[in-house]
Write a protein that holds these residues in place. Structure first.
Motif, PDB file in Angstrom:
ATOM      1  N   SER A 179      -9.391  -2.979  -2.757  1.00 40.03           N
ATOM      2  CA  SER A 179      -8.251  -2.277  -2.157  1.00 40.03           C
ATOM      3  C   SER A 179      -8.641  -1.600  -0.846  1.00 40.03           C
ATOM      4  CB  SER A 179      -7.649  -1.273  -3.148  1.00 40.03           C
ATOM      5  OG  SER A 179      -8.628  -0.357  -3.571  1.00 40.03           O
ATOM      6  N   GLY A 180      -9.875  -1.141  -0.750  1.00 42.59           N
ATOM      7  CA  GLY A 180     -10.330  -0.526   0.506  1.00 42.59           C
ATOM      8  C   GLY A 180     -10.366  -1.551   1.639  1.00 42.59           C
ATOM      9  N   GLU A 181     -10.875  -2.734   1.355  1.00 45.27           N
ATOM     10  CA  GLU A 181     -10.914  -3.802   2.368  1.00 45.27           C
ATOM     11  C   GLU A 181      -9.498  -4.229   2.733  1.00 45.27           C
ATOM     12  OE1 GLU A 181     -13.472  -4.610   3.945  1.00 45.27           O
ATOM     13  OE2 GLU A 181     -15.161  -4.074   2.664  1.00 45.27           O
ATOM     14  N   SER A 182      -8.636  -4.213   1.738  1.00 42.20           N
ATOM     15  CA  SER A 182      -7.247  -4.601   1.942  1.00 42.20           C
ATOM     16  C   SER A 182      -6.568  -3.632   2.913  1.00 42.20           C
ATOM     17  CB  SER A 182      -6.561  -4.554   0.567  1.00 42.20           C
ATOM     18  OG  SER A 182      -5.428  -5.336   0.537  1.00 42.20           O
ATOM     19  N   ARG A 183      -6.773  -2.341   2.685  1.00 42.05           N
ATOM     20  CA  ARG A 183      -6.177  -1.337   3.571  1.00 42.05           C
ATOM     21  C   ARG A 183      -6.804  -1.389   4.961  1.00 42.05           C
ATOM     22  NH1 ARG A 183      -6.535   2.029  -1.231  1.00 42.05           N
ATOM     23  NH2 ARG A 183      -8.444   2.922  -0.378  1.00 42.05           N
ATOM     24  N   ALA A 184      -8.114  -1.657   4.992  1.00 47.97           N
ATOM     25  CA  ALA A 184      -8.794  -1.726   6.292  1.00 47.97           C
ATOM     26  C   ALA A 184      -8.227  -2.879   7.117  1.00 47.97           C
ATOM     27  CB  ALA A 184     -10.299  -1.892   6.092  1.00 47.97           C
ATOM     28  N   LEU A 185      -7.939  -3.988   6.447  1.00 51.35           N
ATOM     29  CA  LEU A 185      -7.355  -5.147   7.130  1.00 51.35           C
ATOM     30  C   LEU A 185      -5.974  -4.789   7.678  1.00 51.35           C
ATOM     31  CD1 LEU A 185      -8.066  -8.228   7.543  1.00 51.35           C
ATOM     32  CD2 LEU A 185      -6.653  -8.681   5.531  1.00 51.35           C
ATOM     33  N   ALA A 186      -5.178  -4.138   6.836  1.00 49.14           N
ATOM     34  CA  ALA A 186      -3.832  -3.713   7.259  1.00 49.14           C
ATOM     35  C   ALA A 186      -3.926  -2.729   8.418  1.00 49.14           C
ATOM     36  CB  ALA A 186      -3.081  -3.086   6.082  1.00 49.14           C
ATOM     37  N   ALA A 187      -4.910  -1.830   8.356  1.00 50.66           N
ATOM     38  CA  ALA A 187      -5.066  -0.817   9.411  1.00 50.66           C
ATOM     39  C   ALA A 187      -5.436  -1.471  10.744  1.00 50.66           C
ATOM     40  CB  ALA A 187      -6.120   0.204   9.013  1.00 50.66           C
ATOM     41  N   ALA A 222       0.930  -0.395   3.939  1.00 52.48           N
ATOM     42  CA  ALA A 222       1.839   0.033   5.009  1.00 52.48           C
ATOM     43  C   ALA A 222       1.397   1.391   5.550  1.00 52.48           C
ATOM     44  CB  ALA A 222       3.275   0.102   4.477  1.00 52.48           C
ATOM     45  N   LEU A 223       0.966   2.261   4.663  1.00 48.22           N
ATOM     46  CA  LEU A 223       0.487   3.587   5.060  1.00 48.22           C
ATOM     47  C   LEU A 223      -0.758   3.441   5.939  1.00 48.22           C
ATOM     48  CD1 LEU A 223       1.166   6.633   4.420  1.00 48.22           C
ATOM     49  CD2 LEU A 223      -0.626   6.510   2.667  1.00 48.22           C
ATOM     50  N   ALA A 224      -1.680   2.586   5.499  1.00 46.54           N
ATOM     51  CA  ALA A 224      -2.906   2.347   6.271  1.00 46.54           C
ATOM     52  C   ALA A 224      -2.565   1.739   7.634  1.00 46.54           C
ATOM     53  CB  ALA A 224      -3.850   1.435   5.491  1.00 46.54           C
ATOM     54  N   ALA A 225      -1.589   0.840   7.634  1.00 46.27           N
ATOM     55  CA  ALA A 225      -1.209   0.177   8.890  1.00 46.27           C
ATOM     56  C   ALA A 225      -0.613   1.172   9.885  1.00 46.27           C
ATOM     57  CB  ALA A 225      -0.210  -0.948   8.611  1.00 46.27           C
ATOM     58  N   ARG A 226      -0.011   2.254   9.357  1.00 37.67           N
ATOM     59  CA  ARG A 226       0.527   3.296  10.242  1.00 37.67           C
ATOM     60  C   ARG A 226      -0.567   4.279  10.667  1.00 37.67           C
ATOM     61  NH1 ARG A 226       4.683   3.141   6.263  1.00 37.67           N
ATOM     62  NH2 ARG A 226       4.025   5.115   5.349  1.00 37.67           N
ATOM     63  N   GLY A 227      -1.789   3.994  10.240  1.00 37.49           N
ATOM     64  CA  GLY A 227      -2.906   4.861  10.619  1.00 37.49           C
ATOM     65  C   GLY A 227      -2.908   6.183   9.877  1.00 37.49           C
ATOM     66  N   GLU A 228      -2.208   6.214   8.745  1.00 31.50           N
ATOM     67  CA  GLU A 228      -2.113   7.464   7.988  1.00 31.50           C
ATOM     68  C   GLU A 228      -3.020   7.459   6.764  1.00 31.50           C
ATOM     69  OE1 GLU A 228       2.001   8.503   7.105  1.00 31.50           O
ATOM     70  OE2 GLU A 228       2.659   7.494   8.944  1.00 31.50           O
ATOM     71  N   GLU A 229      -3.237   8.637   6.233  1.00 29.13           N
ATOM     72  CA  GLU A 229      -3.965   8.807   4.977  1.00 29.13           C
ATOM     73  C   GLU A 229      -2.970   9.359   3.955  1.00 29.13           C
ATOM     74  OE1 GLU A 229      -7.436   8.757   4.147  1.00 29.13           O
ATOM     75  OE2 GLU A 229      -7.813   7.671   6.017  1.00 29.13           O
ATOM     76  N   PRO A 230      -3.186   9.099   2.676  1.00 32.36           N
ATOM     77  CA  PRO A 230      -2.247   9.644   1.687  1.00 32.36           C
ATOM     78  C   PRO A 230      -2.390  11.166   1.567  1.00 32.36           C
ATOM     79  CG  PRO A 230      -4.125   8.641   0.580  1.00 32.36           C
ATOM     80  CD  PRO A 230      -4.270   8.319   2.043  1.00 32.36           C
ATOM     81  N   THR A 231      -1.313  11.798   1.199  1.00 32.27           N
ATOM     82  CA  THR A 231      -1.327  13.233   0.908  1.00 32.27           C
ATOM     83  C   THR A 231      -0.954  13.407  -0.563  1.00 32.27           C
ATOM     84  OG1 THR A 231       1.022  13.598   1.295  1.00 32.27           O
ATOM     85  CG2 THR A 231      -0.428  13.651   3.228  1.00 32.27           C
ATOM     86  N   VAL A 232      -0.899  14.627  -0.993  1.00 31.53           N
ATOM     87  CA  VAL A 232      -0.517  14.937  -2.363  1.00 31.53           C
ATOM     88  C   VAL A 232       0.917  14.455  -2.643  1.00 31.53           C
ATOM     89  CG1 VAL A 232       0.356  17.253  -1.866  1.00 31.53           C
ATOM     90  CG2 VAL A 232      -0.765  16.807  -4.051  1.00 31.53           C
ATOM     91  N   LEU A 233       1.709  14.301  -1.596  1.00 28.46           N
ATOM     92  CA  LEU A 233       3.088  13.826  -1.772  1.00 28.46           C
ATOM     93  C   LEU A 233       3.128  12.357  -2.186  1.00 28.46           C
ATOM     94  CD1 LEU A 233       4.696  15.553   1.342  1.00 28.46           C
ATOM     95  CD2 LEU A 233       5.106  16.154  -1.060  1.00 28.46           C
ATOM     96  N   HIS A 234       2.082  11.605  -1.845  1.00 24.45           N
ATOM     97  CA  HIS A 234       2.038  10.193  -2.231  1.00 24.45           C
ATOM     98  C   HIS A 234       1.631  10.012  -3.693  1.00 24.45           C
ATOM     99  CE1 HIS A 234       1.727   9.954   2.185  1.00 24.45           C
ATOM    100  NE2 HIS A 234       2.420   8.851   2.038  1.00 24.45           N
ATOM    101  N   ASN A 235       1.087  11.061  -4.292  1.00 25.99           N
ATOM    102  CA  ASN A 235       0.739  10.975  -5.713  1.00 25.99           C
ATOM    103  C   ASN A 235       1.998  10.573  -6.479  1.00 25.99           C
ATOM    104  OD1 ASN A 235       0.453  11.860  -8.519  1.00 25.99           O
ATOM    105  ND2 ASN A 235      -1.487  12.747  -7.850  1.00 25.99           N
TER     106      ASN A 235
END
Lengths: 340, 340
Positions: B115-123, A120-133
């Motif tokens: 997981s990288g391919e999975s996120r790329a697909l979602a993105a 879902a994060l990837a689909a929003r075009g975002e990258e994880p931050t330290v808050l996602h840890n």
């Protein structure tokens, strides 16, 4: 060396495909052993299973009260969260209240633990931050403790930093073990990781669930933590995840917390029991199933299990394996015994 | 029951945190045991490790030749791919060549293994299709065999379907085991899953690597499969993944194939060896490490290891554990012995 007993068998059709060995213990707040499987004196790294214990300084110091932290925010400090937007917002809220920022967090960055949240994060075009840890809530709790004490928080993840010393002291008091900061290993989120006898983890959770054998300050702190957890199980891990589901379905009866490498700890406050499971090979699927089975047997034996709790625990203790088409192709079954 | 020996130890700092038990065997094409660890006669479900064997009907029937399949397409039929765009396009290409569509595939849908391919697909705002299933290449191979034989492919994943019967026969001939279709369990991708002695998997891979003990048709088929794999290691799994890396770095010397639940099989054609590893608890991290260590020891002992192969295998046999900040916090080390 003792060979740990088989605790979970994974079958394809009727044939055994894999199995897990491990150790488990049920203990009281005084360290009395109620049930013992395998070598319960052998060491374990409890990892994230003891987050509710690592959150004690946050409450005992008065930081949670001074900064007006909500029960949800305290529960997040005890959790290994899934990295959902709600989890991230809750961690951000704590940082705002204590006047610090995500730049102060030293837990590192990783994609959300939950693969759905990650996509879902990837689909929003975002990258994880330290808050996602998954540990960001716990680390916000550490920072809150540092803030109330007026400490320089830089380097707070080092074993010799005053924040970590207070956390180590809390673990030591709760589990009844001596911990030497110079012997600390390092956890996934950069803080010290200590090993201790498996039974000590259970003892710590018996105390966490009851306040027994603790000073008045510690006892009232664990009462606040307990209430925060049982009212906010979603903060413990996330939607559909073990800690959240079991704690939610067993509300008031039980709370559980998992750690990496096949560890789960739990409390049954009404019986003054603490429980701890360690799977030799570190498999989470076995740790959660074995813990669910233990809880189920104990709750049923003592007649305090609700229908919801029985259903939830049964589903985790014994589950079907399905293929990608949804066809049942096997099952995993616990073989835990309630006598040693 | 025999207790399998400890094969991989995972340490945090210098302290043991987890360990894995398992079994391993090196055998020749005649089934002679060269090295044996644990109970090698006890059964294992080889799962996806035997995909290169399950691809035999595709080649032996003349389907690969008739439809003009490339080496990459044959290699994909032997692989558990990561779900990358290249993998998906390769599977689509096979379907086009044989005049069938993804609607004919019965393997089910899952998000890409990687997981990288999975996120790329979602993105990209996409959802996975049956082509992203890690087994889609294998299933395209099954369909190609069905197409060349003019079979109705519907229901091809059933053990009693002529396509599966041919696949089962190939496994039987290669591993030297009798398989009863009525006793088949079900694999993750819906096809039959058979258990067999661990040593039989190694025997199958010795035959796969050499063509020994096989009919001329089978021998030439496995030669084509072998060539396809070693020239297209990326089709075996994917960028940065074990099967691809080891097969690429050991080009010509070794090829490996992993299966779910802690299984890895390998061939060392120059020595006429087949190898098989099964980790009791199903952990892939242990299966790959133990296989890498076995291969390393054998290649070094026989003086046929290149520098690249040694480096790649060493990195898989013994690896550091890092936390989210990249700090080394521990290590995993194989304890495999080369004598039984």
């Amino acid at each position: 060396m003792d060979v740990s007993p088989r605790l979970l068998v994974v079958r394809r059709g009727q044939e055994e495909e894999s199995f897990h060995r491990g150790r488990a213990v049920v203990a009281t707040a005084t360290g009395e052993t109620v049930l013992s499987i395998g070598d319960i004196e052998a060491p374990v790294f409890p990892r994230s299973a003891i987050k509710p214990i690592q959150a004690i300084p946050l409450v005992a110091s008065g930081a949670a009260k001074k900064f007006g932290l909500s029960d949800a925010e305290i529960a997040l400090a005890c959790g290994s969260h899934a990295g959902s937007p709600l989890h991230v917002a809750t961690a951000q809220s704590v940082l705002r209240k204590i006047g610090l920022s995500q730049n102060d967090l030293e837990c590192g960055v990783h994609w959300p633990l939950d693969s759905g949240e990650s996509r879902a994060l990837a689909a929003r075009g975002e990258e994880p931050t330290v808050l996602h840890n998954n540990c960001s809530g716990k680390h916000c709790g550490f920072l809150a403790f540092g803030a109330v004490r007026g400490l320089d928080v830089a380097g707070y993840t080092n074993a010799s930093h005053p924040i970590m010393r207070e956390v180590t002291k809390a673990i030591s008091l709760m589990a009844g073990v001596e911990l030497d900061e110079s012997q600390a290993c390092i956890d996934g989120c950069a803080i010290p990781a200590f090993s201790m006898p498996l039974v000590s983890v259970a003892t710590g959770f018996a105390r966490l669930g009851t306040g027994e054998c603790l000073s008045p300050v510690l006892a009232s702190s664990v009462a606040r933590i307990r209430a925060a957890i049982v009212h906010n199980p979603l903060m413990l891990s996330g939607e559909g995840r073990f800690d959240t589901c079991v704690t939610a379905e067993c509300r008031g009866e039980v709370f559980v917390k998992s750690g990496a490498e096949g560890v789960v700890a739990a409390s049954i406050p009404a019986l003054s029991y603490g429980l701890a499971v360690k799977i030799d090979d570190g498999a989470q699927r076995a740790a959660t199933a074995v813990m669910a089975n233990l809880l189920l047997q104990i709750l049923q034996k003592d007649g305090i299990a609700t229908a919801n709790a029985i259903e939830a625990l049964t589903g985790h203790a014994r589950f079907q394996l399905k293929n990608w088409n949804g066809t049942v192709v096997g099952a995993a079954e616990t073989v835990t015994r309630t006598s040693s």
